[in-house]
Write an enzyme that holds these catalytic residues in place. Sequence first.
Site, PDB file in Angstrom:
ATOM      1  N   GLN A  13      -4.414   2.245  14.869  1.00 22.43           N
ATOM      2  CA  GLN A  13      -3.253   2.671  14.081  1.00 22.43           C
ATOM      3  C   GLN A  13      -2.410   3.713  14.829  1.00 22.43           C
ATOM      4  OE1 GLN A  13      -4.494   4.321  10.315  1.00 22.43           O
ATOM      5  NE2 GLN A  13      -2.425   4.851   9.669  1.00 22.43           N
ATOM      6  N   HIS A  66      -3.526  14.080   0.770  1.00 27.07           N
ATOM      7  CA  HIS A  66      -3.808  13.142   1.859  1.00 27.07           C
ATOM      8  C   HIS A  66      -2.660  13.133   2.873  1.00 27.07           C
ATOM      9  CE1 HIS A  66      -4.913   9.511   4.039  1.00 27.07           C
ATOM     10  NE2 HIS A  66      -3.747   8.983   3.733  1.00 27.07           N
ATOM     11  N   ASP A  72       0.858  -1.186   0.000  1.00 32.80           N
ATOM     12  CA  ASP A  72       0.000   0.000   0.000  1.00 32.80           C
ATOM     13  C   ASP A  72       0.894   1.236   0.000  1.00 32.80           C
ATOM     14  OD1 ASP A  72      -2.443   1.315   0.043  1.00 32.80           O
ATOM     15  OD2 ASP A  72      -2.472   1.427   2.229  1.00 32.80           O
ATOM     16  N   ARG A  78      -8.428   3.983  12.970  1.00 38.14           N
ATOM     17  CA  ARG A  78      -7.480   5.069  13.272  1.00 38.14           C
ATOM     18  C   ARG A  78      -6.965   5.046  14.702  1.00 38.14           C
ATOM     19  NH1 ARG A  78      -5.999   6.070   8.264  1.00 38.14           N
ATOM     20  NH2 ARG A  78      -7.768   6.651   6.948  1.00 38.14           N
ATOM     21  N   GLU A  97     -10.392   4.192   3.270  1.00 35.47           N
ATOM     22  CA  GLU A  97      -9.450   4.912   2.421  1.00 35.47           C
ATOM     23  C   GLU A  97      -9.805   4.571   0.981  1.00 35.47           C
ATOM     24  OE1 GLU A  97      -5.328   4.300   3.652  1.00 35.47           O
ATOM     25  OE2 GLU A  97      -5.617   5.793   5.246  1.00 35.47           O
ATOM     26  N   GLU A 129      -9.883  12.648   7.210  1.00 36.76           N
ATOM     27  CA  GLU A 129      -9.719  13.978   6.626  1.00 36.76           C
ATOM     28  C   GLU A 129     -11.043  14.719   6.494  1.00 36.76           C
ATOM     29  OE1 GLU A 129      -6.777  13.645   3.072  1.00 36.76           O
ATOM     30  OE2 GLU A 129      -7.532  11.641   3.526  1.00 36.76           O
ATOM     31  N   GLU A 153      -9.042   4.195  -2.602  1.00 37.94           N
ATOM     32  CA  GLU A 153      -7.791   4.008  -3.337  1.00 37.94           C
ATOM     33  C   GLU A 153      -8.066   3.330  -4.675  1.00 37.94           C
ATOM     34  OE1 GLU A 153      -4.508   2.272  -1.292  1.00 37.94           O
ATOM     35  OE2 GLU A 153      -5.118   3.029   0.680  1.00 37.94           O
ATOM     36  N   THR A 165      -9.236  -5.503   3.616  1.00 35.22           N
ATOM     37  CA  THR A 165      -9.059  -4.570   2.508  1.00 35.22           C
ATOM     38  C   THR A 165     -10.004  -5.051   1.413  1.00 35.22           C
ATOM     39  OG1 THR A 165      -6.716  -4.325   3.077  1.00 35.22           O
ATOM     40  CG2 THR A 165      -7.407  -3.558   0.892  1.00 35.22           C
ATOM     41  N   LYS A 179      -4.886  -1.870  10.003  1.00 33.88           N
ATOM     42  CA  LYS A 179      -5.214  -2.045   8.585  1.00 33.88           C
ATOM     43  C   LYS A 179      -5.468  -3.507   8.206  1.00 33.88           C
ATOM     44  CE  LYS A 179      -3.682   2.138   7.007  1.00 33.88           C
ATOM     45  NZ  LYS A 179      -4.377   3.010   6.034  1.00 33.88           N
ATOM     46  N   ASP A 216      -9.216   0.591   1.602  1.00 33.05           N
ATOM     47  CA  ASP A 216      -8.271   0.178   2.645  1.00 33.05           C
ATOM     48  C   ASP A 216      -8.844   0.575   4.006  1.00 33.05           C
ATOM     49  OD1 ASP A 216      -5.932  -0.475   4.019  1.00 33.05           O
ATOM     50  OD2 ASP A 216      -5.023   1.478   3.635  1.00 33.05           O
TER      51      ASP A 216
END
Lengths: 407, 407
Positions: free
Chosen positions: B234, B127, B120, B231, B193, B355, B195, B251, B247, B227
């Site tokens: 993490q 970002h 990844d 948080r 996420e 975000e 992606e 996925t 993570k 993904d």
Amino acid sequence: MPQQSPLDVPEGDPFGPHNLPYGVFSTAGEERRRIGVRIGGHVLDAGAAAAALGSPYAGLLGQSSLNPLLAAGRTAWRDVRRALTAWVTDPGHRPAVEPHLLPLDEVALHLPYEVADYVDFYASEHHATNVGRIFRPDGDALTPNWKHLPIGYHGRSGTIVVSGTDVVRPCGQRKAPADPAPVFGPSVKLDIEAEVGFVVGAPSELGRPVALGEFEDHVFGLFLLNDWSARDIQAWEYVPLGPFLGKSFATSVSAWVTPLEALDAARVAPPARDFPLLPYLDDASADRPGGFDLHITVSINGTEVARPPFASMYWTAAQQLAHMTVNGASLRTGDVYGSGTVSGPETGQRGSLLELTWNGRDALELADGKRTFLEDGDTVTLTAWAPGAAGTRVGLGEVTGRIVGSR
Amino acid sequence: MPQQSPLDVPEGDPFGPHNLPYGVFSTAGEERRRIGVRIGGHVLDAGAAAAALGSPYAGLLGQSSLNPLLAAGRTAWRDVRRALTAWVTDPGHRPAVEPHLLPLDEVALHLPYEVADYVDFYASEHHATNVGRIFRPDGDALTPNWKHLPIGYHGRSGTIVVSGTDVVRPCGQRKAPADPAPVFGPSVKLDIEAEVGFVVGAPSELGRPVALGEFEDHVFGLFLLNDWSARDIQAWEYVPLGPFLGKSFATSVSAWVTPLEALDAARVAPPARDFPLLPYLDDASADRPGGFDLHITVSINGTEVARPPFASMYWTAAQQLAHMTVNGASLRTGDVYGSGTVSGPETGQRGSLLELTWNGRDALELADGKRTFLEDGDTVTLTAWAPGAAGTRVGLGEVTGRIVGSR
């Protein structure tokens, strides 16, 4: 005087019938890959012997990789090991077994399992402290999370290679603090990490954590692992998402997997914990101790440079497995995880050149000259033994690799 | 009036004959997995059609996974696509092809390839800047290496799941700065996420880097990827070795892989670079631009929450491939890599809730209430389109997943 049988392994041989590690081999005459079991200086063609003996395990042992045996689960592992033990110890089996023994130096050894995911941990307090002091001299040596969880990250499973495979010196970006911009070229700080690897046999379900006590239901065995590391590439790339190209070019594993059952006498308690652990990691009341008393030796070009003691690891393999799955991540047959560099409290017990030379400050004296990091042509070999029952020693298969220049 | 053929796809359909993404499906009546090609609202049983037409590609298309086709290489990819295009556009083929079309809503879609390694990346400047400001408010938003190399890390390939698979909320350790010790429980900051993923077809040799210009020789196609990220887990775990359990629980990837050839008209130049790049990453004189003009939409429970523009990514997929292999790491068929979260410069273009809500400070208004992070029962869906030839649009297969509570 009758000819001696290869099965008459000398007393004290660390690859006697109390050990019986598994591998995969081929011969010059037959390229087909076959499962082999090491006994003394020989390899037993396990599938052929099983077939000759009419064993119910001829199917599992007659494969080109260990994966079907790994997937078969703990009861099968025990039963197959029991059968193999009988074949190599019971004189009545000799006529059927002996034709399937090959001298070790007449076989080529291959990666014994197909690797699924690869995770590398960071479980030695001494190693993590040394690395922290070297890479982050202005901060605390250990990050605040270190004693609360076994820190780990995923590595590249596609570049796991079997012992004996040459390692090409990696190229990449590096940048010394004083450099205005990164430069590109072959790594000038190529290093080793002496580790112990574990391979998962029985898979687990997505969404269901594997508890501490289920370690032996899922993990088949262990082996020596060398996590080659390019320190200059790693130092420039690893913030904020961790090691990537500094590690992903090659990871060498032994050709021999020692089943956990062979290491029953080597179980030891891990070091005392400095902080209370969350319940899923708390092994204080575990049925058996989570550590393994493995005595590792690191040699470069035949000169012994370190003796890392695996018994000193802060986090156990069972804790690592529980942590790796506590978020619901599933296990697959062939998942491999490394312990992290094994370093003991003494200077001569450090499992990396980064630590042994303090990032190149203090060169090692080898028979063929001084070394800070590895030079092209250098061969690194890890060996190990563990206490077995009744004063025996259980040998782990070596892992060795030679550095060749960048292409 | 003759019955309309499923091959008469309405003009403007983003899954017209200019697209032809590949997937793997089964039906209630036949559990065997088969390769399917999406055309409009139907799936072509590609292996059955190839056999009916006596095609030389009946072998490659008559598989249960895309891997053999991926491994066959670029010439085969082009030839198979040319054949498929003829089958769905040439009226002479209709009688042989139409019996092998199934309505999309009558098939079950599966993970279309066996994943080898998963990497990844972190390639959106917007970002990375946002995350840096949120997680490291006292430091520079971007680390010093960010504009010199595409930062990436390995993820867990065993927990890559196909679109539509429920995602179990992960449990794990978290620790707010003010907490005296970590606590354990279900993540309270479950995020997405948005992606774009790429899948490698042709493998490469260990020790040999893959150059920028070899991108199309190795990468077969792309797809949407979510993904999922916890948080809170993490934030506590990721220093110093990067994301792991935050993570690795899941996925999600689309069931449909769009071949790169379908996106020829979507190639765009990446943003101007702020620093000179080392030669292996320098794409200033590349034959064709390395970016893809993909327009992504993120929806939660049907409410659109963001439109991340893939064209704004600082690092291209070709640069990521060159970087990933520059140390000699080899590629395997089925290697997957993700672009990293796609976020554009505008507030409404951000590809993560971290975000979009600024780490929970600013709730989003959905049709069914406010959201900071995901709640159990929430369904997240990513869709995208790209410009095709002559004003058409090429649709990417959606990726969707629903959160279910921790077990």
